[in-house]
Enzyme design. Structure first.
Site, mmCIF file in Angstrom:
data_model
loop_
_atom_site.group_PDB
_atom_site.id
_atom_site.type_symbol
_atom_site.label_atom_id
_atom_site.label_comp_id
_atom_site.label_asym_id
_atom_site.label_seq_id
_atom_site.Cartn_x
_atom_site.Cartn_y
_atom_site.Cartn_z
ATOM 1 N N TRP A 1 0.856 -1.181 0.000
ATOM 2 C CA TRP A 1 0.000 0.000 0.000
ATOM 3 C C TRP A 1 0.892 1.230 0.000
ATOM 4 O O TRP A 1 1.875 1.298 0.754
ATOM 5 C CB TRP A 1 -0.919 0.051 1.231
ATOM 6 C CG TRP A 1 -1.647 1.357 1.292
ATOM 7 C CD1 TRP A 1 -2.731 1.723 0.538
ATOM 8 C CD2 TRP A 1 -1.296 2.511 2.069
ATOM 9 N NE1 TRP A 1 -3.080 3.024 0.811
ATOM 10 C CE2 TRP A 1 -2.218 3.527 1.734
ATOM 11 C CE3 TRP A 1 -0.283 2.784 2.990
ATOM 12 C CZ2 TRP A 1 -2.158 4.793 2.310
ATOM 13 C CZ3 TRP A 1 -0.225 4.052 3.566
ATOM 14 C CH2 TRP A 1 -1.170 5.043 3.224
ATOM 15 N N GLU B 1 -3.358 -3.094 -2.078
ATOM 16 C CA GLU B 1 -4.467 -2.466 -1.344
ATOM 17 C C GLU B 1 -4.816 -1.129 -1.998
ATOM 18 O O GLU B 1 -3.942 -0.307 -2.258
ATOM 19 C CB GLU B 1 -4.050 -2.240 0.125
ATOM 20 C CG GLU B 1 -5.117 -1.562 0.973
ATOM 21 C CD GLU B 1 -4.679 -1.318 2.424
ATOM 22 O OE1 GLU B 1 -3.463 -1.427 2.710
ATOM 23 O OE2 GLU B 1 -5.546 -1.019 3.260
ATOM 24 N N LYS C 1 -7.168 2.577 -2.212
ATOM 25 C CA LYS C 1 -7.685 3.585 -1.280
ATOM 26 C C LYS C 1 -8.367 4.693 -2.063
ATOM 27 O O LYS C 1 -7.974 4.991 -3.190
ATOM 28 C CB LYS C 1 -6.537 4.148 -0.446
ATOM 29 C CG LYS C 1 -6.976 5.061 0.681
ATOM 30 C CD LYS C 1 -5.896 5.197 1.731
ATOM 31 C CE LYS C 1 -6.275 6.219 2.779
ATOM 32 N NZ LYS C 1 -5.341 6.240 3.895
ATOM 33 N N ASP D 1 -9.631 -2.818 2.108
ATOM 34 C CA ASP D 1 -9.709 -2.259 3.457
ATOM 35 C C ASP D 1 -11.057 -1.559 3.504
ATOM 36 O O ASP D 1 -11.345 -0.682 2.677
ATOM 37 C CB ASP D 1 -8.542 -1.271 3.642
ATOM 38 C CG ASP D 1 -8.543 -0.591 5.001
ATOM 39 O OD1 ASP D 1 -9.610 -0.119 5.428
ATOM 40 O OD2 ASP D 1 -7.469 -0.506 5.617
ATOM 41 N N HIS E 1 -11.616 2.186 2.993
ATOM 42 C CA HIS E 1 -11.045 2.835 1.815
ATOM 43 C C HIS E 1 -12.015 3.045 0.657
ATOM 44 O O HIS E 1 -11.618 3.048 -0.501
ATOM 45 C CB HIS E 1 -9.846 2.027 1.322
ATOM 46 C CG HIS E 1 -8.676 2.121 2.231
ATOM 47 N ND1 HIS E 1 -7.415 1.696 1.891
ATOM 48 C CD2 HIS E 1 -8.567 2.618 3.488
ATOM 49 C CE1 HIS E 1 -6.596 1.900 2.893
ATOM 50 N NE2 HIS E 1 -7.268 2.458 3.881
ATOM 51 N N HIS F 1 -8.437 -5.912 5.049
ATOM 52 C CA HIS F 1 -8.078 -5.129 6.222
ATOM 53 C C HIS F 1 -9.397 -4.761 6.866
ATOM 54 O O HIS F 1 -10.225 -4.095 6.234
ATOM 55 C CB HIS F 1 -7.316 -3.861 5.837
ATOM 56 C CG HIS F 1 -5.840 -4.061 5.785
ATOM 57 N ND1 HIS F 1 -4.967 -3.047 5.502
ATOM 58 C CD2 HIS F 1 -5.092 -5.159 6.003
ATOM 59 C CE1 HIS F 1 -3.730 -3.515 5.540
ATOM 60 N NE2 HIS F 1 -3.780 -4.798 5.831
ATOM 61 N N ASP G 1 -11.817 7.396 6.312
ATOM 62 C CA ASP G 1 -10.921 6.306 6.699
ATOM 63 C C ASP G 1 -10.269 6.612 8.044
ATOM 64 O O ASP G 1 -9.064 6.781 8.151
ATOM 65 C CB ASP G 1 -9.843 6.144 5.607
ATOM 66 C CG ASP G 1 -8.868 5.029 5.922
ATOM 67 O OD1 ASP G 1 -9.306 4.009 6.469
ATOM 68 O OD2 ASP G 1 -7.671 5.178 5.622
ATOM 69 N N ASP H 1 -10.051 4.794 10.776
ATOM 70 C CA ASP H 1 -9.418 3.666 11.462
ATOM 71 C C ASP H 1 -9.769 3.591 12.941
ATOM 72 O O ASP H 1 -8.910 3.391 13.789
ATOM 73 C CB ASP H 1 -7.891 3.679 11.241
ATOM 74 C CG ASP H 1 -7.543 3.196 9.846
ATOM 75 O OD1 ASP H 1 -7.828 2.035 9.544
ATOM 76 O OD2 ASP H 1 -7.016 4.000 9.047
ATOM 77 N N ASP I 1 -6.921 -3.697 10.943
ATOM 78 C CA ASP I 1 -6.145 -2.494 10.609
ATOM 79 C C ASP I 1 -6.857 -1.257 11.159
ATOM 80 O O ASP I 1 -7.723 -0.689 10.510
ATOM 81 C CB ASP I 1 -5.978 -2.377 9.083
ATOM 82 C CG ASP I 1 -5.172 -1.143 8.704
ATOM 83 O OD1 ASP I 1 -4.547 -0.540 9.590
ATOM 84 O OD2 ASP I 1 -5.164 -0.779 7.504
HETATM 85 C C1 RNT Z 1 -3.726 3.027 5.033
HETATM 86 C C2 RNT Z 1 -3.865 1.569 4.825
HETATM 87 C C3 RNT Z 1 -2.733 0.749 5.312
HETATM 88 C C4 RNT Z 1 -2.256 1.189 6.684
HETATM 89 C C5 RNT Z 1 -1.223 0.300 7.289
HETATM 90 C C6 RNT Z 1 -0.565 0.919 8.469
HETATM 91 O O1 RNT Z 1 -4.849 3.741 4.769
HETATM 92 O O2 RNT Z 1 -5.056 1.107 5.380
HETATM 93 O O3 RNT Z 1 -3.082 -0.589 5.293
HETATM 94 O O4 RNT Z 1 -3.313 1.319 7.578
HETATM 95 O O5 RNT Z 1 -0.317 -0.092 6.335
HETATM 96 ZN ZN ZN Z 2 -5.362 -0.985 5.388
#
Ligand code: RNT
Ligand code: ZN
Length: 417
Positions: free
Chosen positions: A182, A223, A225, A258, A261, A285, A293, A295, A325
Site C-alpha cells: 500500500w 491495497e 484507497k 480495506d 477505503h 483489512h 478512513d 481507522d 487495521d
Molecule cells: C492506510 C492503509 C494501510 C495502513 C497500514 C498501516 O490507509 O489502510 O493498510 O493502515 O499499512
Molecule cells: Zn489498510
C-alpha cells in the site's frame, strides 16, 4: 458446559445450526493482529512523524516504545482474545542491533529475527507490510509512482526486500505470509496527468513482483484507497487500478480490500462475493471508518457482521486472509486491540451460527416476505451464550472480566513507562 449454553444450543438447533461445530470452525480461522495499533504506527526505524495520508489522534499514556514493550503488549492483548492469531508486522518495525541500522531499501531477514522468535515461541504465523510512508524518500508524497527514477528505484528495492523477508517468515513459521503493498501516493489537488503516475505504479509493482518467491508461501497483495489526508484529489492506487492489477497478475498477487477505503455508502460486504467470483483468494483489512478512513477500533456493528457473514456463506473462510487495521491513540491501546479482535471473533462466530442454507433457500424460492421475517428473528437468537461458551473453550473471559486485566496491566506496566 453451562445450562445457558445447553438451552441456546437447542434453540439454534431448531434452525438447523450446530453451535458446537460453529465454535470448532471459528477457533481455527487465522486472524492477523496488527503490531501498529501498539505505538500509533510509528515503528522502530525512524524518529519522524506518521505521514503518507495517515493520522492518529490522541496521546494516551503508556505507548510501547521498544520492541520488548510492543511484544509484551501484543501478548497481553492476545491472551484476552479467543481464536487463532497471526501477527502483522510492518517493515518499519525492523529491529536493528546497535550500529546495524540500514535504510528501507536494504532491510534483510535478520532485522526481523526477533519477530520470528516471538512468533515461533507462540506458534503464530506472520504477515508483512511494505512501509512506503513516514520516510524522507517520499518526494512530493510519491514513492512507487514518482517521476524521479531515484525515488522509484529506492522504493522498488524496498518492495523486493520485503518479498525476501516474507519468504523468510513463511519458511520459518511454516505458515503463508500475506505481504501487503500500500502506498499513499497521490495529489492534493487536481492533477494534470492521471495516467502517467499509474503506469509508473504498475511498472513498479511488476518489478517488485519479479523478485523470486513461492506463491504458496508468500501472498503479495495490492491495497486500494479512495483518498488520504493531503492527497484528497487523486490516489494513484485507486480501487479500479489495484483490482485490475490483481486480476492481470492473478498468478502472483491478490486484491486487498480495506473497508475504510471506499466512499462511505459503499460496503465491502457486497464486494467480497463479487471478488470471490473471479479471484481464488482475497485479503481484507478490517477496520471501522467513521465518516472517512478514520481507522476507529472494530466493533460488532452491522457492516462488521455483514462482512463476516459473506465470508462464511460464500464458503470462503479458506480463501480469505483476514487482518485487522485500525489505530486509536486516544484510549488504552491494548484495550483497543482486544475490543477489535474480540469484535471480529464475535462477527465470525455469529456468521457461523447463522442458518444460511435455510435463508438462501427462501431467496431461491422467491419467498421474500418470509426471508425478511426470518432474518429479523435470527438476529435475536441467544448468541451471547454461544459466545461465552466459545471463550471458555479458548480459555479466555467470555464476559467483561477481561477488562480487569487491562486495568491491572495499565497500573503495573503502562504507568511505569
Ligand atoms: C492506510 C492503509 C494501510 C495502513 C497500514 C498501516 O490507509 O489502510 O493498510 O493502515 O499499512
Ligand atoms: Zn489498510
Amino acid at each position: 458446559m453451562s445450562t445457558r449454553y445447553e438451552s441456546a444450543k437447542e434453540m439454534f438447533a431448531k434452525w438447523g445450526v450446530d453451535t458446537d461445530k460453529a465454535m470448532e470452525a471459528a477457533k481455527k480461522i487465522p486472524v492477523s493482529l496488527h503490531c501498529w495499533q501498539g505505538d500509533d504506527v510509528i515503528g522502530f526505524d525512524h524518529d519522524g512523524p506518521l505521514n503518507g495520508g495517515l493520522q492518529t489522534t490522541g496521546d494516551y499514556p503508556g505507548k510501547a516504545k521498544t520492541p520488548e514493550e510492543l511484544m509484551a503488549d501484543m501478548d497481553k492483548a492476545m491472551s484476552l482474545c479467543p481464536g487463532t492469531k497471526k501477527i502483522n508486522v510492518h517493515a518499519s518495525y525492523a529491529i536493528f542491533e546497535p550500529g546495524e541500522a540500514v535504510d528501507r531499501d536494504k532491510i534483510e531477514p535478520k532485522h526481523f529475527k526477533k519477530w520470528v522468535e516471538f512468533a515461533k515461541e507462540r506458534n503464530l504465523g506472520i504477515d508483512f507490510n511494505t512501509t512506503f510512508f513516514s520516510h524522507p524518500m517520499q518526494k512530493d508524497g510519491l514513492t512507487l509512482s514518482s517521476p524521479d527514477e531515484n525515488v522509484r528505484k529506492f522504493w522498488i528495492e524496498h518492495g523486493k526486500a520485503c518479498i525476501r523477508i516474507s519468504q523468510y517468515f513463511a519458511e520459518e513459521t511454516g505458515i503463508p505470509c500475506v505481504m501487503n503493498i500500500w502506498t499513499g501516493d497521490g495529489f492534493k489537488d487536481v492533477p494534470a496527468d492521471r495516467m502517467t503516475p499509474r503506469m509508473l505504479y504498475k511498472d513498479s509493482i511488476e518489478q517488485i513482483l519479479s523478485e523470486p518467491f513461492d506463491f504458496n508461501k508468500v501472498k503479495p497483495c495490492v491495497e486500494s484507497k479512495v483518498f488520504g489526508i493531503g492527497v484528497e484529489a487523486y490516489t494513484t492506487g485507486s480501487s479500479e487500478f489495484t483490482l485490475s492489477f490483481a486480476a492481470e497478475h492473478k498468478d502472483k498477487c491478490l486484491p486487498l480490500m480495506d473497508n475504510g477505503h471506499y466512499h462511505p455508502t459503499e460496503v465491502v460486504s457486497d464486494k467480497i462475493p463479487a471478488l470471490l467470483c473471479f479471484f481464488p483468494e482475497i485479503a481484507l483489512h478490517i477496520t471501522r471508518g467513521v465518516r472517512w478512513d478514520s481507522d476507529h477500533v472494530v466493533l460488532l456493528d452491522g457492516e462488521t457482521k455483514e462482512m463476516a457473514k459473506e465470508i462464511v456463506r460464500c464458503g470462503a473462510i479458506d480463501r480469505t486472509y483476514m487482518a485487522l487495521d485500525f489505530f486509536d491513540a486516544s484510549i488504552n491501546r491494548i484495550s483497543a486491540w482486544t475490543v477489535g479482535f474480540r469484535s471480529w471473533q464475535k462477527a465470525l462466530l455469529f456468521a457461523l451460527c447463522t442458518p444460511h442454507d435455510k435463508l438462501k433457500a427462501l431467496q431461491a424460492n422467491g419467498e421474500f416476505t418470509e426471508l425478511m421475517a426470518m432474518q429479523e428473528e435470527v438476529k435475536l437468537l441467544p448468541f451471547g451464550d454461544v459466545w461465552r461458551e466459545y471463550c471458555e473453550h479458548c480459555s479466555v473471559a467470555g464476559d467483561e472480566a477481561w477488562f480487569d486485566e487491562i486495568k491491572a496491566y495499565e497500573n503495573e506496566v503502562l504507568k511505569n513507562r
